[in-house]
Design a protein around this motif. Sequence first.
Motif, short mmCIF file in Angstrom:
data_model
loop_
_atom_site.label_atom_id
_atom_site.label_comp_id
_atom_site.label_asym_id
_atom_site.label_seq_id
_atom_site.Cartn_x
_atom_site.Cartn_y
_atom_site.Cartn_z
N ARG A 256 44.15 40.78 50.62
CA ARG A 256 43.95 40.91 49.39
C ARG A 256 43.51 42.43 49.25
NH1 ARG A 256 43.18 35.56 47.63
NH2 ARG A 256 44.47 34.52 49.00
N ILE A 257 43.58 43.02 47.76
CA ILE A 257 43.06 44.19 47.59
C ILE A 257 41.70 44.41 47.11
CG2 ILE A 257 43.44 46.33 45.88
CD1 ILE A 257 46.45 45.41 46.25
N THR A 258 40.77 45.58 47.54
CA THR A 258 39.65 45.85 47.18
C THR A 258 39.71 47.25 46.69
OG1 THR A 258 38.91 46.48 49.25
CG2 THR A 258 38.19 44.36 48.65
N ASP B 50 52.46 40.50 43.73
CA ASP B 50 51.22 40.57 43.81
C ASP B 50 50.78 40.76 45.60
OD1 ASP B 50 51.25 37.87 44.23
OD2 ASP B 50 49.66 37.13 42.72
N GLU B 51 51.73 40.70 46.32
CA GLU B 51 51.16 40.57 47.75
C GLU B 51 50.57 41.89 48.01
OE1 GLU B 51 51.42 41.36 51.58
OE2 GLU B 51 52.90 42.36 50.72
N ALA B 52 49.39 41.86 48.71
CA ALA B 52 48.49 43.00 48.59
C ALA B 52 49.24 44.24 49.47
CB ALA B 52 47.41 42.87 49.71
N LYS B 53 50.09 44.18 50.54
CA LYS B 53 50.54 45.48 51.25
C LYS B 53 51.71 45.83 50.29
CE LYS B 53 48.73 44.89 55.34
NZ LYS B 53 48.49 43.64 55.65
N ALA B 54 52.56 45.38 49.57
CA ALA B 54 53.39 45.55 48.61
C ALA B 54 52.80 46.64 47.44
CB ALA B 54 54.36 44.78 48.09
N LEU C 298 54.95 35.76 42.10
CA LEU C 298 53.24 36.08 42.07
C LEU C 298 52.87 34.74 42.96
CD1 LEU C 298 52.39 36.48 38.48
CD2 LEU C 298 52.77 38.10 40.36
N SER C 299 51.97 35.01 43.61
CA SER C 299 51.30 34.02 44.75
C SER C 299 50.90 32.63 44.27
CB SER C 299 50.06 34.65 45.56
OG SER C 299 49.19 35.15 44.68
N ASP C 300 50.38 32.68 42.97
CA ASP C 300 49.91 31.43 42.52
C ASP C 300 50.12 31.29 40.90
OD1 ASP C 300 48.03 31.26 45.07
OD2 ASP C 300 47.40 32.84 43.90
N GLY C 301 51.30 32.15 40.45
CA GLY C 301 51.59 32.20 39.24
C GLY C 301 50.67 32.97 38.25
N VAL C 302 49.81 33.69 38.88
CA VAL C 302 48.90 34.50 38.04
C VAL C 302 48.40 35.62 38.75
CG1 VAL C 302 47.00 32.79 38.55
CG2 VAL C 302 46.91 34.45 36.59
N VAL C 303 47.87 36.75 38.23
CA VAL C 303 47.28 37.75 38.82
C VAL C 303 46.16 37.74 38.41
CG1 VAL C 303 47.02 40.45 38.77
CG2 VAL C 303 49.28 39.37 38.85
N LYS C 304 45.14 37.67 39.61
CA LYS C 304 43.65 37.36 39.35
C LYS C 304 42.67 38.48 39.59
CE LYS C 304 40.96 32.85 39.05
NZ LYS C 304 41.04 31.52 39.41
N LYS D 146 41.86 32.00 44.66
CA LYS D 146 42.98 32.75 44.73
C LYS D 146 42.95 34.30 43.85
CE LYS D 146 44.78 29.18 46.57
NZ LYS D 146 44.66 28.88 48.04
N VAL D 147 41.81 34.93 43.89
CA VAL D 147 41.83 36.14 43.55
C VAL D 147 42.40 37.17 44.30
CG1 VAL D 147 40.04 38.15 43.21
CG2 VAL D 147 39.55 35.69 42.47
N ASP D 148 43.28 37.92 43.55
CA ASP D 148 43.99 39.02 43.98
C ASP D 148 43.58 40.34 44.45
OD1 ASP D 148 46.63 37.39 44.03
OD2 ASP D 148 46.33 37.50 42.19
N MET D 149 42.67 40.70 43.43
CA MET D 149 41.93 41.91 43.55
C MET D 149 40.48 41.81 43.32
SD MET D 149 40.78 44.88 41.99
CE MET D 149 41.66 45.54 40.38
N ILE D 150 39.63 42.42 44.06
CA ILE D 150 38.13 42.55 43.56
C ILE D 150 37.87 44.15 43.41
CG2 ILE D 150 35.91 42.24 44.29
CD1 ILE D 150 36.69 40.02 45.92
N GLY D 151 37.32 44.22 42.10
CA GLY D 151 36.91 45.65 41.80
C GLY D 151 35.48 46.01 41.68
N ASP D 152 35.13 46.98 41.32
CA ASP D 152 33.81 47.50 40.98
C ASP D 152 32.97 47.71 42.40
OD1 ASP D 152 31.71 48.16 38.77
OD2 ASP D 152 30.38 47.24 40.49
N LEU D 153 32.32 46.80 42.90
CA LEU D 153 31.74 46.79 44.05
C LEU D 153 30.70 47.91 44.26
CD1 LEU D 153 34.68 45.96 46.57
CD2 LEU D 153 32.76 44.28 46.15
N VAL D 154 29.76 47.73 43.38
CA VAL D 154 28.75 48.80 43.41
C VAL D 154 27.87 48.57 44.56
CG1 VAL D 154 27.27 47.69 41.68
CG2 VAL D 154 27.06 49.96 41.87
#
Lengths: 304, 410
Positions: free
Chosen positions: B129-131, B333-337, B31-37, B104-112
């Motif tokens: 990072r992932i959206t 948690d690397e985005a491409k993988a 994990l990039s920072d020890g946590v999936v955020k 160090k957020v890994d994924m952003i969700g919702d995005l209304v």
Amino acid sequence: MFELLGITPQALYSQLLVGLINGSFYALLSLGLAVIFGMLNIINFTHGAQYMLGAFLAWIGLTQLGPWLGSPDFSLNYWAALIVVPLLVGALGIVIERTMLRHLYKLDHLYGLLLTFGIALIIEGLFRQWHGSSGKSYDIPEVLRGAINLGFMYLPKYRAWVIVASLTVCFATWFVIERTKLGSYLRAGTENPRLVQAFGINVPLMITLTYGFGVALAGFAGVLAAPIFTVSPQMGADLIIVVFAVVVIGGMGSILGSIVTGLALGLVEGLTKVFYPEASAVVVFVIMSIVLLVRPAGLFGREK
Amino acid sequence: MKRKLVSLAVAAALTLAPGALVAQQKGGLKLSDGVVKIGILTDMSGLYADLSGAGSITAAKMAIEDFRAQEKGNVFPIELVYGDHQNKGDVASNKAREWFERDKVDMIGDLVTTSTALAVMPIAKQANRITIVSGAASTLITGKNCTDTNVHYVYDTYALANGTGKAVVKQGGDSWFFLTADYAFGHSLEKDTSDVVKANGGKVLGAVRHPFPGTDFSSFLLKAQSSGAKVIGLANAGTDTTNSIKQAAEFGIMPKQSLAGLLMFLTDIHSLGLKTAQNMYLTEGFYWDFNAETRAWSKRYYDQHKRMPTMVQAGVYSSTMHYLKAVKAAGTDEAKAVMAKMKQTPVNDFFAKNARIRDDGRLVHDFYLLQVKKPEESKYPWDYYHVRQVIPAADAVGPAANSECPLMKK
């Protein structure tokens, strides 16, 4: 001429009439702001929230009050709400004035603005928490349903009523403040409170009641608006910015200015919606910028 | 003014992982920072707050809790943050930068709101990072503006147009006038529906664009009225749609002309009431009362949020779960993988069956053509729709051959 502009006269008249309806809301709301600023020197940012509160209280009265009181058949109908709700909203305004606002009169305008802005956020937040943001429906009262055929358009009866009601209230307010003895006390109280107090007039009480009245106007506008717009916590925030622009254009604190400017801007906005609807949200602010450049005190304001 | 002054950040941590070391080994994962955020960036205060907002945060929390329970607690640290983008692209992009660079957020969700999704996607791509877009609708998201780090999970304007547009034309509504919210989403919905109307033999008589968000729609409705079109297509959403419907009734537009709400959510129907909304057609990517599985999940959701989920909120749950599973399967948690794993694995849950994410990021799943019930047909709270047709996944998404997304032409 109409053909050249690509619009029929019918369409133009109907759009102007719709503009006038919106203008009467602007007039009613900016009037309240102008009264409060003119008499108290407070920029009342809670106005939008108080307008929303008016609409919500009307909705609560119609649909929720009966069950709360344990008799589901009881409800506060529209006509009763038109009287009761402004009184309630005004009373809440008085509580705010007595407990918080009056401590700020001697300070810069900015403090009043920040306080009222904060109160607005709290009220809106509470209602969002309570009722969500998608809003409630308020039915048009039975008598005012349907439309009148004017030849060039169907004018919903309710909209016609909105124009009549708000113009009457606006005129009455103007008359009381500018043409009666009570109004002269008020105006004198703003100019020189000490002197007026020396004549035996209770100036602090007068100021409190004036704030309550200005706020009640917002509550009244809210009840008028409830059957037209979705009653939602953000309904006031959407409108208040335009209304502030109206007050600035009319001249801060000018009673007549706010009424005339409110109606006129409704018309201008209506015209914009005919020719270039995309700009209709901006046109008021363009006018505001021009007016501020040419007449910084506003169209009807006096330079101090 | 008001919103400018509102402080932007509201962050809450579900669990805490002390320390932020780069590339830590946690539970056998890199994990990039020890946590999936996970960050939920949504409308917390505006007109879309009910259909996404706090409900989306509840859904994400549920997904994290359920994932932990499934893994019997033996999981990497997961953290949830959330923020209010106020439906503004600039606010959204500032928040996203702050989250990616500082937090160090890994994924952003919702995005209304389409404009916020389009603003955040390229920033995520740049930061690797992932959206996962659940709230926004424009086909641009998987079209011209597609990115290889984005998934468009729930619905798009193509699916809406194909569902509602087609159904209305088939019922004889063959001339249209549009009332369009003047931003990327409205334009996209208007265009896609126009295409469908024309393809099915109908005519488009015109359109009027209203400022977003609006309050008074009477001028625009009068224009629509004088156009003489049989159908007035509402290419807007949230309180803009409910206000349009309410005011159309006032100006006597119905029954001479009919209204088509091109994007409506369960919460809009709840707000309008069945009396006003009855008989309208609409298209959604999820309906809570569709089968036993959707009901079971939705009732759990209801217990926490006190409202039934919209398709956006259900999508946030499903996509967050899918993301977490992909992180576990990828071992990083690397985005491409993670994205490769997400695209490799089909989604199979209450929300979607055997649904796959295409190369352009679109999740290909079934849609539902729904009709709002009459008040007397509704038997219990939130019983609002007849499911008129299940639109198979293949028809609900735009054909790959017409895609403007460079990723599709590999």
